[in-house]
Design an enzyme around this catalytic site. Structure first.
Site, short mmCIF file in Angstrom:
data_model
loop_
_atom_site.label_atom_id
_atom_site.label_comp_id
_atom_site.label_asym_id
_atom_site.label_seq_id
_atom_site.Cartn_x
_atom_site.Cartn_y
_atom_site.Cartn_z
N PHE A 268 0.80 -1.23 0.00
CA PHE A 268 0.00 0.00 0.00
C PHE A 268 0.83 1.27 0.00
CE2 PHE A 268 -2.38 -3.33 2.34
CZ PHE A 268 -3.35 -3.57 1.39
N GLY A 495 0.42 -9.23 -2.87
CA GLY A 495 -0.94 -9.72 -2.69
C GLY A 495 -1.91 -9.20 -3.73
N LEU A 656 -7.31 -7.27 -16.64
CA LEU A 656 -6.55 -8.45 -17.06
C LEU A 656 -7.01 -9.72 -16.36
CD1 LEU A 656 -3.00 -6.84 -17.19
CD2 LEU A 656 -4.67 -7.12 -19.04
N ASN A 657 -7.48 -9.58 -15.11
CA ASN A 657 -7.96 -10.75 -14.37
C ASN A 657 -9.14 -10.27 -13.54
OD1 ASN A 657 -8.43 -12.66 -12.30
ND2 ASN A 657 -6.30 -13.35 -12.34
N THR A 660 -8.80 -11.04 -9.52
CA THR A 660 -7.87 -10.25 -8.73
C THR A 660 -8.21 -8.76 -8.82
OG1 THR A 660 -6.28 -10.28 -10.57
CG2 THR A 660 -5.97 -11.92 -8.84
N GLN A 664 -8.93 -6.19 -5.81
CA GLN A 664 -8.24 -4.91 -5.67
C GLN A 664 -9.25 -3.79 -5.45
OE1 GLN A 664 -4.94 -4.56 -5.27
NE2 GLN A 664 -4.10 -4.29 -7.30
N GLY A 729 -4.82 -0.54 -8.76
CA GLY A 729 -4.60 -0.84 -7.34
C GLY A 729 -5.03 0.26 -6.39
N GLU A 730 -4.89 1.50 -6.82
CA GLU A 730 -5.17 2.61 -5.92
C GLU A 730 -6.47 3.32 -6.25
OE1 GLU A 730 -1.17 4.55 -4.87
OE2 GLU A 730 -0.81 3.62 -6.80
MO1 MOS Z 1 1.18 3.02 -3.85
S1 MOS Z 1 0.82 4.36 -2.30
O1 MOS Z 1 2.08 4.07 -4.89
O2 MOS Z 1 2.02 1.70 -3.13
#
Ligand code: MOS
Length: 763
Positions: A268, A495, A656-657, A660, A664, A729-730
């Site tokens: 993170f 992860g 892509l998946n 997952t 996320q 992810g973010e």
């Molecule tokens: Mo993210 S805060 O760039 O791991």
């Protein structure tokens, strides 16, 4: 499932500059890209066979405990370690008096491979820079012995005046923040004058607190010196940067340091390069024995900084029909000095809405505290709270639907840079999300929907996260005679599913069965300079693999015999098909990888290549987007908020998946619920001490706080991104805080501009 299609997949583009062809993988004709694939590391993890940083067992290993300062600033006057040294099992106590000489951390961003979160000296003198700084390392035969001995160390300080409150920090004066070599200050037109003249306006201050990292795996590192060679098994999201930085600190060559991070239990942005890794390496050197240093949960709070506190002004001036004439987003973020990254909360405002004028400015105020750092969507997570709350306030003031207001201000190019968008389908995400969430059933009148004690409301907000592809991507493909490949990249999987998604992509690119693909990562001896930062790994690795495929195919074509199907063809003429290569427009001219190698008498072929530079970022405004929808129930008696429904409708390029990616997105939304409702690091303003360094007192969402979270996406590939994918992810933590706050306003009529929205603020 091997690729049984009869049309070959051409090689990826050799450049990402304008005018180049898109990645052929965008077409995804096999359906493999985007499939719901379980994690390749899942079976190992559930069997307890995945070795995390604190689980490497080395011969002769000793265990480390840290002792933390209890003042924010000053010097150590007296340090008595005699009782600790005499305690059972103790091997040594390291303090500034006997620590090896080390250079400070090279600050992230100051050179290509620098990783440091701050540039303070580490245990080199008697200075204390924050409350909680490590002042001693105890090594003992067991962790319990080390902890006990640490408790016997006596220390006195000469304290100096410290800045430990936000008000004092602001009064001391602020500096304009810089990031990526730019001042975080933009002026387009005279936004203040336009605001003052606008038919309607909102102008408010939003506040967000300090937050700490709470990955499920606390930070840990296991280190061993072999002579002058250092090996570190770490929980890291930047192994190559870190190996280079350790070499710099200890005066070694880069090749003398190896950092691995095969399994990381959540990162993170917090699993960067902090003092504890340096201290573990130094103590191991001093003791001549391997060291395991595992931070306690409290140790993480003392050692690792998180999201910085912010105070943001957002002012929007609009015409009566809702068009934005002026957007002002300014304010102050707290920072420690001598550190790398500001909490750049103004990012979302740079590109989310069109407006006639802008004023954007980020000031830093300095406190004596552990270096704040990146925490999932740094800047954008809290900046989108302020911006998207303010947009909701405009909608309320105008009596307009907040989704229609947003769509009315949808820009046709980046409103502050003027660049075209690479791919932006946020309006589609709004429409699809509104339909699925049942937005039409929302009662726009605040406080109008009641179910017994519970006030019910709906809110929404836009999500946005910058697209980044890192310049250092490189990959090595090793292919053996049976056509199996191993791909090595010094990337990371904390992860997120990196290894799983990359395995899918590599299989698709090379037309192999996924079982034939082994993706290896997170070892600083592997190719590539790829940090797991900025939701950028997937495309960074993807472009590197595409480059390595070019090199591989070039070599394979040199090996083909004169009277074979591929004889005389160039890389432009062939593509991957069914475990081999085929002529693009004549797929029956096909030869398997294995037979090419066999005919040439080769057991294997191994080739490494670097990705072309990320020119797409210079040519287009590239972001992932989302439309976030929240339903809350607020108890009219207790002020308790229960999130009852949540939907993220994402526009992030190709997924892509799906499995997952959904995880996320859900994870980001859950973290966003914490940001909205519970998370806050409490500093004692008298002495800068974190008062709630535990998960008992720092509240992250638990199962009861989280409803079933629904996630959908447009699945429109970005023609300018590798695989058509942008970052995910973010993204989903952005917008979530505002969606919750806006739902709470709709439920209660209370506009809370100060996170977290705890019950006391709603009573
Ligand atoms: Mo993210 S805060 O760039 O791991």
């Amino acid at each position: 499932m091997s690729n049984a299609l009869n049309s070959p997949i051409g090689l990826g583009p050799e450049s990402w500059a304008p005018g180049n062809k898109p990645d052929p993988l965008i077409q995804n004709s096999s359906g493999r890209i985007g499939a719901s694939v379980s994690r390749v590391d899942g079976p190992l993890k559930v069997r307890g066979k995945a070795t995390f940083a604190a689980e490497f067992a080395l011969d002769g290993m000793v265990y480390a405990a840290l002792v933390f300062s209890t003042i924010p600033k000053g010097r150590i006057a007296m340090l008595d370690t005699s009782a600790a040294e005499a305690a059972p099992g103790v091997v040594l106590v390291m303090t500034h008096l006997n620590a090896p000489r080390m250079r400070p951390m090279p600050l992230f961003g100051t050179s290509e491979k620098a990783a440091g979160v701050d540039s303070l000296p580490i245990m080199q003198d008697d200075r204390v820079h924050w409350n909680g700084q490590a002042i001693a390392v105890v090594l003992a035969e067991t962790r319990e012995q080390a902890d006990h001995a640490g408790s016997l160390i006596r220390v006195t300080y000469e304290a100096e005046p410290a800045t430990t409150s936000f008000e004092r920090a602001k009064a001391n004066g602020t500096d304009t923040a810089w990031l990526f070599g730019h001042e975080l200050h933009i002026e387009i037109g005279d936004a203040e004058a336009v605001l003052a003249a606008a038919p309607m306006s909102v102008d408010a201050i939003y506040r967000t607190p300090y937050q700490n990292h709470n990955a499920i795996e606390p930070h840990a590192t296991t280190v061993v010196w072999h002579g002058d060679e250092l090996v570190m098994h770490d929980a890291s999201q930047l192994v190559v940067h870190q190996a280079w930085s350790l070499a710099h600190i200890f005066g070694l060559e880069e090749e003398q340091v190896r950092v691995t991070a095969p399994y990381v239990g959540g990162a993170f942005g917090g699993k960067g390069f902090w003092s504890h890794q340096v201290l573990a390496a130094a103590a191991a050197k001093l003791a001549g024995r391997p060291v395991r240093l595992a931070l306690s949960r409290e140790g993480v709070y003392r050692t690792v900084g998180g999201r910085a506190r912010t105070e943001q002004r957002v002012a929007i001036g609009a015409s009566a029909d809702g068009h934005f004439d002026a957007i002002i987003h300014t304010g102050t973020a707290v920072s420690s000095r001598d550190k790398a990254s500001p909490e750049a909360f103004t990012f979302p405002t740079q590109s989310t809405y069109a407006a006639g004028s802008f004023e954007i400015d980020l000031q830093l105020a300095y406190q004596d505290m552990v270096a704040n750092s990146t925490m999932r969507a740094p800047g954008e997570a809290v900046g989108s709270f302020a911006l998207e709350s303010a947009v909701d306030e405009v909608a309320v003031a105008l009596g307009m639907d907040p989704i229609e207001l947003r769509i009315r201000n949808e820009p046709d190019k980046d409103p502050t840079s003027g660049m075209p968008f690479s791919s932006r389908h946020l309006v589609e995400a709004w429409r699809a999300g509104a339909e699925r969430f049942g937005w039409v059933e929302r009662n726009p009148t605040p406080g109008a929907v009641r179910d017994g004690e519970w006030l019910v409301g709906m809110g929404c907000a836009a999500a946005t996260h910058l697209y980044v592809r890192q310049p250092g991507g490189a990959a090595r493909i090793t292919m053996t005679g049976n056509g199996n490949v191993t791909v090595d990249v010094a990337a990371h999987d904390a992860g997120m599913g990196t290894a799983t998604a990359q395995t899918q992509v590599i299989a698709e690119r090379l037309a192999l069965d996924p079982q034939q693909v082994s993706f290896r990562f997170a070892d600083s001896r592997m190719p590539g300079l790829v940090a797991a930062l900025g939701s950028s790994q997937t495309v960074t690795v993807g472009a590197a693999v595409a480059a390595a495929q070019h090199a591989l195919v070039g070599e394979l074509l040199k090996l083909v015999g004169p009277d074979t199907p591929l004889a005389g063809l160039t890389t432009e003429e062939v593509g991957a098909l069914d475990g081999g290569l085929a002529k693009l427009d004549e797929p029956t001219r096909h030869q398997s990888y294995g037979s090419i190698l066999a005919q040439a008498g080769r057991d294997e072929i191994s080739i490494e290549a670097s990705a072309p530079p990320p020119l797409e970022m210079m040519s287009w405004s590239m972001h992932s987007y989302g439309a976030m929808f929240c339903e809350v129930r607020v108890n009219a008696v207790t002020g308790e908020t229960r999130v009852s429904r949540f939907l993220g409708s994402m526009d992030c390029g190709r997924v892509l998946n799906s499995k997952t990616a959904t995880s996320q997105f859900r994870g980001g939304i859950i973290m966003g619920l914490g940001l909205a409702l519970t998370e806050q690091t409490h500093f004692d303003e008298r002495n800068g001490r974190i008062m709630n360094p535990s998960m008992a007192e720092y509240h992250i969402p638990v199962h009861m706080d989280v409803p079933q979270i629904d996630v959908i996406w447009t699945d429109i590939p970005d023609p300018h991104a590798p695989m058509g994918a942008r970052g995910i992810g973010e993204l989903s933590i952005t917008g979530t805080g505002a969606a919750v706050a806006n739902a709470i306003f709709n439920a209660t009529g209370k506009r809370i501009r100060d996170l977290p929205i705890t019950p006391d603020k709603l009573m």
